[in-house]
Design a protein around this motif. Structure first.
Motif, short mmCIF file in Angstrom:
data_model
loop_
_atom_site.label_atom_id
_atom_site.label_comp_id
_atom_site.label_asym_id
_atom_site.label_seq_id
_atom_site.Cartn_x
_atom_site.Cartn_y
_atom_site.Cartn_z
N TYR A 35 0.82 -1.21 0.00
CA TYR A 35 0.00 0.00 0.00
C TYR A 35 0.86 1.27 0.00
O TYR A 35 0.37 2.34 -0.30
CB TYR A 35 -0.95 0.01 1.19
CG TYR A 35 -2.03 -1.05 1.10
CD1 TYR A 35 -3.01 -0.99 0.11
CD2 TYR A 35 -2.04 -2.12 1.97
CE1 TYR A 35 -3.99 -1.97 0.01
CE2 TYR A 35 -3.02 -3.10 1.89
CZ TYR A 35 -3.98 -3.02 0.90
OH TYR A 35 -4.95 -3.99 0.81
N LYS A 58 -1.11 -9.16 -5.91
CA LYS A 58 -2.36 -9.82 -6.33
C LYS A 58 -3.40 -9.80 -5.22
O LYS A 58 -4.57 -9.51 -5.44
CB LYS A 58 -2.09 -11.26 -6.74
CG LYS A 58 -1.47 -11.43 -8.10
CD LYS A 58 -1.32 -12.90 -8.42
CE LYS A 58 -0.69 -13.12 -9.77
NZ LYS A 58 -0.47 -14.56 -10.04
N ALA A 59 -2.97 -10.11 -4.01
CA ALA A 59 -3.90 -10.20 -2.88
C ALA A 59 -4.56 -8.87 -2.56
O ALA A 59 -5.71 -8.83 -2.10
CB ALA A 59 -3.17 -10.73 -1.64
N THR A 60 -3.87 -7.77 -2.82
CA THR A 60 -4.42 -6.45 -2.53
C THR A 60 -5.12 -5.83 -3.73
O THR A 60 -5.66 -4.74 -3.64
CB THR A 60 -3.30 -5.50 -2.06
OG1 THR A 60 -2.29 -5.43 -3.07
CG2 THR A 60 -2.71 -5.95 -0.75
N GLY A 61 -5.07 -6.51 -4.88
CA GLY A 61 -5.69 -5.97 -6.08
C GLY A 61 -4.88 -4.88 -6.75
O GLY A 61 -5.39 -4.16 -7.60
N LEU A 62 -3.61 -4.75 -6.39
CA LEU A 62 -2.77 -3.68 -6.93
C LEU A 62 -1.86 -4.12 -8.08
O LEU A 62 -1.14 -3.30 -8.63
CB LEU A 62 -1.91 -3.08 -5.81
CG LEU A 62 -2.68 -2.36 -4.70
CD1 LEU A 62 -1.74 -1.98 -3.56
CD2 LEU A 62 -3.37 -1.13 -5.26
N SER A 64 -2.30 -4.80 -11.23
CA SER A 64 -2.46 -4.08 -12.51
C SER A 64 -1.93 -2.65 -12.44
O SER A 64 -1.59 -2.07 -13.46
CB SER A 64 -3.93 -4.09 -12.94
OG SER A 64 -4.72 -3.38 -12.00
N SER A 65 -1.82 -2.09 -11.26
CA SER A 65 -1.30 -0.73 -11.11
C SER A 65 0.22 -0.67 -11.25
O SER A 65 0.78 0.39 -11.51
CB SER A 65 -1.67 -0.16 -9.74
OG SER A 65 -3.07 -0.10 -9.60
#
Length: 94
Positions: A35, A58-62, A64-65
């Motif tokens: 984060y 991957k686990a945090t959804g980040l 692709s950023s």
């Protein structure tokens, strides 16, 4: 020096960065540390190599950023182990 950053205040990294031109420090960002990744890149990319664990992005959804960033390397646990033998000593910041 290997700095393993797990997610507290990213400014704590500063005192462990080796202050020379050799990029003799490496930062591995993992767990909740992802984060803080944008700020870590902004502050330390010119002074340290920056790695981040794929699983945690991957686990945090980040993922692709950051998957197209040239200034970091997204790694797996095998690379984590290799880095821990290449950069010594190491410190973990939680």
């Amino acid at each position: 020096m290997l700095i393993i950053f797990l997610g507290s205040e990213h400014s704590l990294i500063e005192k462990y960065i080796i202050q020379d031109e050799s990029n003799a420090s490496a930062i591995i960002v993992a767990q909740e540390g992802v984060y803080h990744l944008s700020k870590i890149i902004e502050q330390y990319v010119n002074r340290s190599k920056i790695y981040v664990l794929n699983r945690d992005l991957k686990a945090t959804g980040l993922l692709s950023s950051f998957d197209d960033k040239d200034n970091i390397e997204i790694i797996d646990f095998n690379k984590f182990v290799i880095l821990s033998t290449e950069f010594t000593p190491s410190v973990t910041i939680q």
